[in-house]
Write an enzyme that holds these catalytic residues in place. Structure first.
Site, mmCIF file in Angstrom:
data_model
loop_
_atom_site.group_PDB
_atom_site.id
_atom_site.type_symbol
_atom_site.label_atom_id
_atom_site.label_comp_id
_atom_site.label_asym_id
_atom_site.label_seq_id
_atom_site.Cartn_x
_atom_site.Cartn_y
_atom_site.Cartn_z
ATOM 1 N N ASP A 13 0.713 -1.311 0.156
ATOM 2 C CA ASP A 13 0.101 0.264 0.078
ATOM 3 C C ASP A 13 0.555 0.733 -0.079
ATOM 4 O OD1 ASP A 13 -2.270 -1.476 0.274
ATOM 5 O OD2 ASP A 13 -1.902 -1.714 2.459
ATOM 6 N N LYS A 16 1.680 2.315 -5.007
ATOM 7 C CA LYS A 16 2.606 1.312 -5.979
ATOM 8 C C LYS A 16 1.333 1.963 -7.297
ATOM 9 C CE LYS A 16 2.485 -2.119 -4.200
ATOM 10 N NZ LYS A 16 2.409 -2.581 -2.893
ATOM 11 N N LYS A 18 -0.288 4.424 -7.884
ATOM 12 C CA LYS A 18 -0.749 5.692 -8.608
ATOM 13 C C LYS A 18 0.897 6.080 -9.218
ATOM 14 C CE LYS A 18 0.556 10.344 -7.699
ATOM 15 N NZ LYS A 18 0.581 11.848 -6.734
ATOM 16 N N GLY A 40 -4.224 -3.478 -3.630
ATOM 17 C CA GLY A 40 -5.615 -2.903 -4.464
ATOM 18 C C GLY A 40 -4.498 -2.148 -4.370
ATOM 19 N N HIS A 41 -4.955 -1.881 -5.646
ATOM 20 C CA HIS A 41 -4.153 -0.211 -6.272
ATOM 21 C C HIS A 41 -4.961 0.752 -7.184
ATOM 22 C CE1 HIS A 41 -0.508 -3.032 -6.791
ATOM 23 N NE2 HIS A 41 -0.632 -3.240 -6.098
ATOM 24 N N ARG A 143 2.290 -29.337 -7.514
ATOM 25 C CA ARG A 143 2.036 -28.973 -8.928
ATOM 26 C C ARG A 143 1.002 -30.265 -9.121
ATOM 27 N NH1 ARG A 143 7.394 -32.975 -8.586
ATOM 28 N NH2 ARG A 143 6.466 -32.882 -6.529
ATOM 29 N N GLN A 225 1.628 -6.052 -2.728
ATOM 30 C CA GLN A 225 2.465 -5.929 -1.575
ATOM 31 C C GLN A 225 3.338 -4.977 -1.599
ATOM 32 O OE1 GLN A 225 1.107 -9.322 -3.785
ATOM 33 N NE2 GLN A 225 -0.404 -9.003 -3.097
ATOM 34 N N THR A 302 -9.820 -4.935 2.269
ATOM 35 C CA THR A 302 -10.746 -5.462 2.954
ATOM 36 C C THR A 302 -10.971 -4.610 3.435
ATOM 37 O OG1 THR A 302 -8.996 -5.585 4.079
ATOM 38 C CG2 THR A 302 -9.242 -7.425 3.019
ATOM 39 N N LYS A 332 2.885 9.970 -0.384
ATOM 40 C CA LYS A 332 2.381 10.386 0.912
ATOM 41 C C LYS A 332 2.443 11.401 1.850
ATOM 42 C CE LYS A 332 -1.743 8.030 1.498
ATOM 43 N NZ LYS A 332 -2.111 6.935 2.250
ATOM 44 N N GLY A 414 0.244 13.904 -3.121
ATOM 45 C CA GLY A 414 -1.284 13.915 -3.258
ATOM 46 C C GLY A 414 -1.938 12.578 -3.799
HETATM 47 P P1 GDP Z 1 -0.283 0.142 -4.007
HETATM 48 O O1 GDP Z 1 -1.410 -0.854 -3.009
HETATM 49 O O2 GDP Z 1 1.116 0.592 -3.518
HETATM 50 O O3 GDP Z 1 -1.062 1.022 -5.020
HETATM 51 O O4 GDP Z 1 -1.883 1.435 -2.865
HETATM 52 P P2 GDP Z 1 -2.719 1.960 -2.534
HETATM 53 O O5 GDP Z 1 -3.384 1.928 -3.321
HETATM 54 O O6 GDP Z 1 -3.428 0.486 -1.251
HETATM 55 O O7 GDP Z 1 -2.802 2.492 -1.131
HETATM 56 C C1 GDP Z 1 -1.626 3.898 -0.813
HETATM 57 C C2 GDP Z 1 -3.763 4.948 -0.896
HETATM 58 O O8 GDP Z 1 -2.762 6.517 -0.906
HETATM 59 C C3 GDP Z 1 -4.328 5.515 -2.289
HETATM 60 O O9 GDP Z 1 -5.338 5.350 -1.560
HETATM 61 C C4 GDP Z 1 -3.978 6.363 -3.058
HETATM 62 O O10 GDP Z 1 -4.747 6.798 -3.778
HETATM 63 C C5 GDP Z 1 -3.125 7.146 -1.447
HETATM 64 N N1 GDP Z 1 -2.020 7.998 -2.422
HETATM 65 C C6 GDP Z 1 -0.959 7.123 -3.297
HETATM 66 N N2 GDP Z 1 0.048 8.426 -3.224
HETATM 67 C C7 GDP Z 1 -0.674 9.167 -2.661
HETATM 68 C C8 GDP Z 1 0.418 11.048 -1.824
HETATM 69 O O11 GDP Z 1 1.077 10.984 -2.173
HETATM 70 N N3 GDP Z 1 -0.618 11.460 -0.820
HETATM 71 C C9 GDP Z 1 -1.711 10.797 -0.624
HETATM 72 N N4 GDP Z 1 -2.472 11.206 0.778
HETATM 73 N N5 GDP Z 1 -2.714 9.819 -0.850
HETATM 74 C C10 GDP Z 1 -1.715 9.185 -1.880
HETATM 75 P P1 IMO Z 2 -0.674 -4.226 -1.908
HETATM 76 O O1 IMO Z 2 -0.562 -4.947 -3.739
HETATM 77 C C1 IMO Z 2 -1.048 -4.906 2.117
HETATM 78 C C2 IMO Z 2 -0.393 -9.096 3.495
HETATM 79 C C3 IMO Z 2 -2.499 -9.609 4.673
HETATM 80 C C4 IMO Z 2 -1.725 -9.973 4.976
HETATM 81 C C5 IMO Z 2 -0.651 -10.639 4.733
HETATM 82 C C6 IMO Z 2 -1.019 -11.683 4.153
HETATM 83 O O2 IMO Z 2 -2.300 -3.925 -2.586
HETATM 84 O O3 IMO Z 2 -0.010 -3.485 -1.890
HETATM 85 P P2 IMO Z 2 -2.690 -13.125 1.361
HETATM 86 O O4 IMO Z 2 -3.984 -11.999 1.477
HETATM 87 O O5 IMO Z 2 -1.472 -12.489 1.270
HETATM 88 O O6 IMO Z 2 -2.863 -13.744 2.355
HETATM 89 O O7 IMO Z 2 -1.766 -11.948 3.299
HETATM 90 O O8 IMO Z 2 -0.298 -10.080 3.414
HETATM 91 N N1 IMO Z 2 -1.274 -8.422 2.167
HETATM 92 C C7 IMO Z 2 -0.988 -7.155 1.895
HETATM 93 N N2 IMO Z 2 -0.986 -5.592 2.595
HETATM 94 N N3 IMO Z 2 -1.290 -4.677 0.510
HETATM 95 C C8 IMO Z 2 -1.017 -5.422 -0.456
HETATM 96 O O9 IMO Z 2 -1.133 -5.551 -1.999
HETATM 97 C C9 IMO Z 2 -1.280 -6.645 0.485
HETATM 98 N N4 IMO Z 2 -1.312 -8.499 0.307
HETATM 99 C C10 IMO Z 2 -1.561 -9.011 1.407
HETATM 100 O O10 IMO Z 2 -2.852 -7.812 4.746
HETATM 101 O O11 IMO Z 2 -0.797 -9.417 6.554
HETATM 102 MG MG MG Z 3 -2.752 -1.743 -1.864
#
Ligand code: GDP
Ligand code: IMO
Ligand code: MG
Length: 425
Positions: A13, A16, A18, A40-41, A143, A225, A302, A332, A414
């Site tokens: 999170d 990535k 963005k 979740g991206h 396998r 991840q 989630t 961020k 942002g």
């Molecule tokens: P990812 O899984 O690495 O793609 O990240 P996620 O989407 O799960 O979580 C990143 C969150 O931060 C998302 O809600 C983005 O919209 C938000 N985000 C990304 N870059 C920035 C930033 O520079 N500032 C702020 N405030 N939010 C950001």
């Molecule tokens: P993105 O790509 C943050 C965490 C889960 C749990 C552990 C194992 O959005 O950054 P799993 O479902 O793989 O069996 O869970 O890994 N986890 C993540 N945490 N961002 C993710 O993906 C994640 N994918 C899995 O919360 O701790």
């Molecule tokens: Mg994510």
């Protein structure tokens, strides 16, 4: 031409989605190489939020091809749902989205097994997203998994039935109560894969990418991840079930190691983690709560609240070493706006700066912090030069760069596409 890699250096999170969306116009291909719909991206398009789980984040760029690589695990109904949501945004995906024939499938039983294994763990839960990731990769390496291409032929239904029966046997042995709607879900799963096959024929992803590189096209491998959730190098067993580090771009896409170029390492200006496991700089107080509120730190997949804490430089240095990161991206930065004092962990007491994420890390690792004076970014200002940032924030950035000895190339301030600054250093 070499393929670049972009991945998260923390616990996921990092933003990535963005960053890939921002970089995508300079690439011909964006390719996901591991993980599945546990990811979740999030992307923001003109005030509208879109969360991608399996589809690469280059999908919104007109001239960009997107590949779901062989290292990814696919849950057909979820992928189809994602595709339908994108179509509603007016996107045409045929001819733009490729799916590797070798990508393994998350079967209906995998999700149930994930639940069964997690609940059997009691207090020692991993905090899985329960998307069936662990059981799907287990079958792959044992396998007896099924791949996207395997189900394209007339024998597909029989293969699924055999695998499903085996899962039912395992679930019975675990005393797991099957949901009443399981037969409907299996049918939905079968319908979904048929629909996917008719629009997205199983592809030879490795060949496509190597061809593209031979022809001088640019490829960006998109990680899911974060490095500290890597099955090998994270705090096992509090990890995901795939390799999240840069080496995985080779095996997850079929690209040779000598064809990898720049490795972009992405990190938040602080740390977050969803699920269980060690988190040495975690703030279990009001400051942690304030970070969660300011950063809207709730899981994109989630909706769970993310644990929050200060930036951890020994952990970042560890992730940089594992991945061979050549350029850093900080995200961020705006979230720390308004905090009077901001801290960075610079070393662990008694550990000579050697971060080693075993599960007992918090008891062994007591972080030592350096304090920084807070800053305020203007949420309405489009920063164009580093010099426009407040001095205190520039100090924070310089300290990170100097300590890690890697340049920060992009600063995200942002969630929107344009809220990012390319640093000319
Ligand atoms: P990812 O899984 O690495 O793609 O990240 P996620 O989407 O799960 O979580 C990143 C969150 O931060 C998302 O809600 C983005 O919209 C938000 N985000 C990304 N870059 C920035 C930033 O520079 N500032 C702020 N405030 N939010 C950001
Ligand atoms: P993105 O790509 C943050 C965490 C889960 C749990 C552990 C194992 O959005 O950054 P799993 O479902 O793989 O069996 O869970 O890994 N986890 C993540 N945490 N961002 C993710 O993906 C994640 N994918 C899995 O919360 O701790
Ligand atoms: Mg994510």
């Amino acid at each position: 031409m070499k393929a670049d890699v972009l991945l998260g250096l923390q616990w996921g999170d990092e933003g990535k989605g963005k960053a890939v969306d921002v970089l995508a116009p300079s690439y011909h291909w964006i390719a996901r190489f591991q993980g599945g719909p546990n990811a979740g991206h999030t992307l923001w398009m003109d005030g509208q939020k879109i969360v991608l789980h399996t589809i690469p984040s280059g999908i919104f760029r007109e001239d960009c091809m997107n590949l779901i690589g062989n290292g990814v695990v696919i849950h057909p109904p979820s992928l189809l749902q994602e595709i339908k949501a994108l179509r509603q945004h007016g996107l045409r995906l045929e001819g733009k989205l490729m799916i590797s024939a070798k990508a393994h499938l998350i079967l209906p039983g995998h999700r149930l097994l994930d639940q069964a294994f997690e609940s059997a763990k009691g207090d020692h839960k991993i905090g899985s997203t329960l998307r069936g990731i662990g059981p799907a990769y287990t079958d792959k390496y044992a396998r007896h998994g099924l791949r996207y291409g395997d189900l394209a032929g007339p024998q597909g239904k029989a293969l699924l039935e055999t695998a499903h029966e085996e899962h039912l046997r395992q679930l019975k042995a675990l005393d797991f109560e099957l949901p009443n709607n399981l037969p409907e879900h299996v049918q939905e799963w079968m319908d979904a894969i048929q629909e996917l096959h008719s629009d997205f024929a199983p592809a030879d992803g490795s060949w496509l990418l190597n061809q593209a590189l031979d022809q001088g096209q640019k490829v960006l491998a998109e990680g899911a991840q974060g490095s500290l959730l890597d099955v090998e190098f994270g705090a096992y067993p509090f990890v995901t079930s795939s390799h999240t580090t840069s080496a995985s771009a080779c095996t997850g896409l079929g690209i040779a190691p000598n064809r990898l170029g720049t490795v972009y390492g992405l990190f938040k200006a602080y740390c977050t983690r969803v699920g269980s496991g060690p988190f040495p700089t975690e703030l279990r107080d009001q400051t942690g709560e304030a970070l969660r509120c300011a950063g809207n730190e709730f899981g994109a997949t989630t909706g769970r609240p993310r644990r929050c804490g200060w930036l951890d430089l020994p952990a970042l240095a560890y992730a940089i070493r594992l991945n061979g990161v050549s350029q850093l991206i900080i995200t961020k930065a705006d979230v720390l706006s308004g905090f009077e004092e901001i801290k960075i962990a610079t070393r662990y007491q008694g550990l000579d700066n050697h971060f080693s994420p075993y599960p007992d890390v918090p008891s062994k690792c007591i972080p030592e912090y350096t304090s920084f004076q807070g800053w305020a970014l203007d949420p309405n200002h489009q920063y164009q030069e580093v010099s426009e940032f407040p001095t205190e924030f520039r100090r924070y950035i310089e300290f990170i760069e100097t300590t890690l000895n890697i340049p920060i190339k992009l600063i995200s301030f942002g969630p929107e596409r344009q809220q990012i600054l390319a640093v000319d250093n």
